[in-house]
Scaffold this active site. Sequence first.
Site, mmCIF file in Angstrom:
data_model
loop_
_atom_site.group_PDB
_atom_site.id
_atom_site.type_symbol
_atom_site.label_atom_id
_atom_site.label_comp_id
_atom_site.label_asym_id
_atom_site.label_seq_id
_atom_site.Cartn_x
_atom_site.Cartn_y
_atom_site.Cartn_z
ATOM 1 N N TYR A 82 -5.153 -8.303 -1.873
ATOM 2 C CA TYR A 82 -6.535 -8.329 -1.357
ATOM 3 C C TYR A 82 -7.473 -9.099 -2.297
ATOM 4 C CZ TYR A 82 -7.113 -3.610 -3.698
ATOM 5 O OH TYR A 82 -7.144 -2.549 -4.550
ATOM 6 N N GLU A 83 -8.664 -9.378 -1.776
ATOM 7 C CA GLU A 83 -9.626 -10.222 -2.511
ATOM 8 C C GLU A 83 -9.068 -11.614 -2.771
ATOM 9 O OE1 GLU A 83 -12.417 -9.509 -2.505
ATOM 10 O OE2 GLU A 83 -12.148 -7.385 -2.051
ATOM 11 N N GLY A 84 -8.302 -12.127 -1.845
ATOM 12 C CA GLY A 84 -7.699 -13.453 -2.027
ATOM 13 C C GLY A 84 -6.381 -13.286 -2.761
#
Length: 595
Positions: free
Chosen positions: A436-438
Amino acid sequence: MPEYKAPLRDMDFVLNEVLNAEQHYQSLSGCEDATPDMVAAIMEEGAKFAERVLSPLNQIGDQQGCQWNDGAVKTPEGFKEAYDQFVEGGWPSLAHEAEYGGQGLPESIGIIVNEMVGTANWSWSMYPGLSHGAMNTLHAHGTEDQKQTYLTKLVSGEWTGTMCLTEPHCGTDLGMLRTKAEPQGDGSYKISGTKIFISAGEHDMADNIVHIVLARLPDAPEGTKGISLFIVPKHLPETIGTDNGVSCGSLEHKMGIHGNATCVMNFDEATGYLIGPENKGLNCMFTFMNTARLGTALQGLAHAEWGFQNSLVYAKDRLQMRALNGPANPEKAADPIIVHPEVRKMLLTQKAFSEGGRAMIYYCAQLVDKVERAEGDEKKQADALLAFLTPIAKAFLTEVGFESANHGLQVFGGHGFIAEWGMEQNVRDSRISMLYEGTTQIQALDLLGRKVLMTQGESLKGFTKILHKFCQAESDNSDLQQFIKPLTELNKEWGDLTMKIGMKAMQNRDEVGAASVDYLMYSGYVVLGYFWARMAKVAQEKLAAGEGDAAFYQAKLTTARFYFQRILPRTRGLVETMQSGADNLMDMDQEHFAF
Ligand SMILES: Cc1cc2nc3c(=O)[nH]c(=O)nc-3n(C[C@H](O)[C@H](O)[C@H](O)COP(=O)(O)OP(=O)(O)OC[C@H]3O[C@@H](n4cnc5c(N)ncnc54)[C@H](O)[C@@H]3O)c2cc1C
């Protein structure tokens, strides 16, 4: 039962001895209250809360998970009570502006508390963690009215926040998102669509949830240029308790972080309000994402530290086999496993990543302070440096955090695989941080493509200059040459490699993608090397001055040596692979991957 003990001595070392926190706070406006005594008091209280309240709930959260019942979500036993205590203690307001009810302390102090809270219980920490990002977004882009209505409630902790980007058909590629926002002519919008994987999307810990949602206006341009950002509360402030068309359709069944509710969120003509300009939602969301990315980098450190602490206790206690050079513990049936070189390697790897990661993250948090509070060139430089370091911190520290969590499990042997010890939970919980978050791949493209090559290497130079200056200043320090010499060489090589990849990319853009993750990991090892060298310098000075705590400083030097001799050489393999070109990846016909 696994335990967490806040590493206050090490935190103090990084903050005060390596990063000169007192000087840093004195140089920034509005940080006068952040005196060393005040910071020490916050650390002590934060440690008590993390150790006594949150750590005992970590395994419970994993075992019970969150329960969905007709749209309502029940968090694990004790989570709500812990949140109430957190709010009562004023923790949500720590690093937020006084005019909205905050304590006005800088982000770098908030991150210290986040480290302790997150290491003790990552799943729990995500509830206030997402609120923190929502607060930063509202602070940067909200109207005064929105701040008074929503920000104040988030700052007090009465309400929590979320970040609603992902949809079933788009995660990385947000340009494809479909959630709609219809203007109502009275300044409000009707938001309709489905978001998936929404952390803390629904729960029983607070009276209201402020969703920060990406959606498309009618006739918005295609792709990322047509995305706008909205506040969509679970309950409208004037009608708390009444449905606003926001519902949790289900909870995801997942590999780890079971104590955190990962929700499918349905928006059915829910009333929302625009944040920032129309069609500039993604730009505004970057505020949220940068905070969140540093917060996720912290997750790497959290799992490395937690695994390290617990595997160290085990390695001193577990008796198996004899030391190769003869019994270390002749009166017992066997020696503790910490005598074995390969067990030490696993412990030292975790220690090197955890303590080095702490220095990297605290340094980044000081850059956030400067971006928020400094002026002119100082602010500009901090902004550029932070933009460069964020993808490295996020992806590198989560990758090595996961590696560390695996080492922690391995130290326990078969017992690491058994739930009771908590080590398998640590591995499972840490895995999400690289997604997550890239994802790591997206952070790597951001670093090499956007940050480095698109600035013609300027952002890289911003950091290599700092490294160069440090190495030059220590060039006569014979005790430090074991660190300075390799760092100087790597610093030069980093620029050369960038240039070579940049040249190849002019012919074939796949060269950037093909080199990107290796380049990011290489960059991570070098950046961490810089922080280990800085820590070694401080330790060496303290030892030379005969200042107390010699064992602590000696251990720092020993760990720095381990890092330079056992971890940093990983860059050699990365140099080879990142330069090996795109062909070895792209030559394979799509239909020939399997027969
Ligand atoms: C537990 C959990 C919590 C989450 N919390 C939230 C939340 O609170 N809010 C929210 O909005 N989202 C949240 N997410 C979503 C998360 O951010 C996305 O899953 C993530 O961004 C990846 O998107 P995706 O799953 O659609 O994967 P995809 O985008 O489909 O990617 C699949 C794979 O392809 C790779 N890939 C894609 N494009 C490229 C490229 N150009 N170059 C190289 N590789 C590429 C990716 O790295 C990945 O390995 C959460 C997810 C989970 C699992």
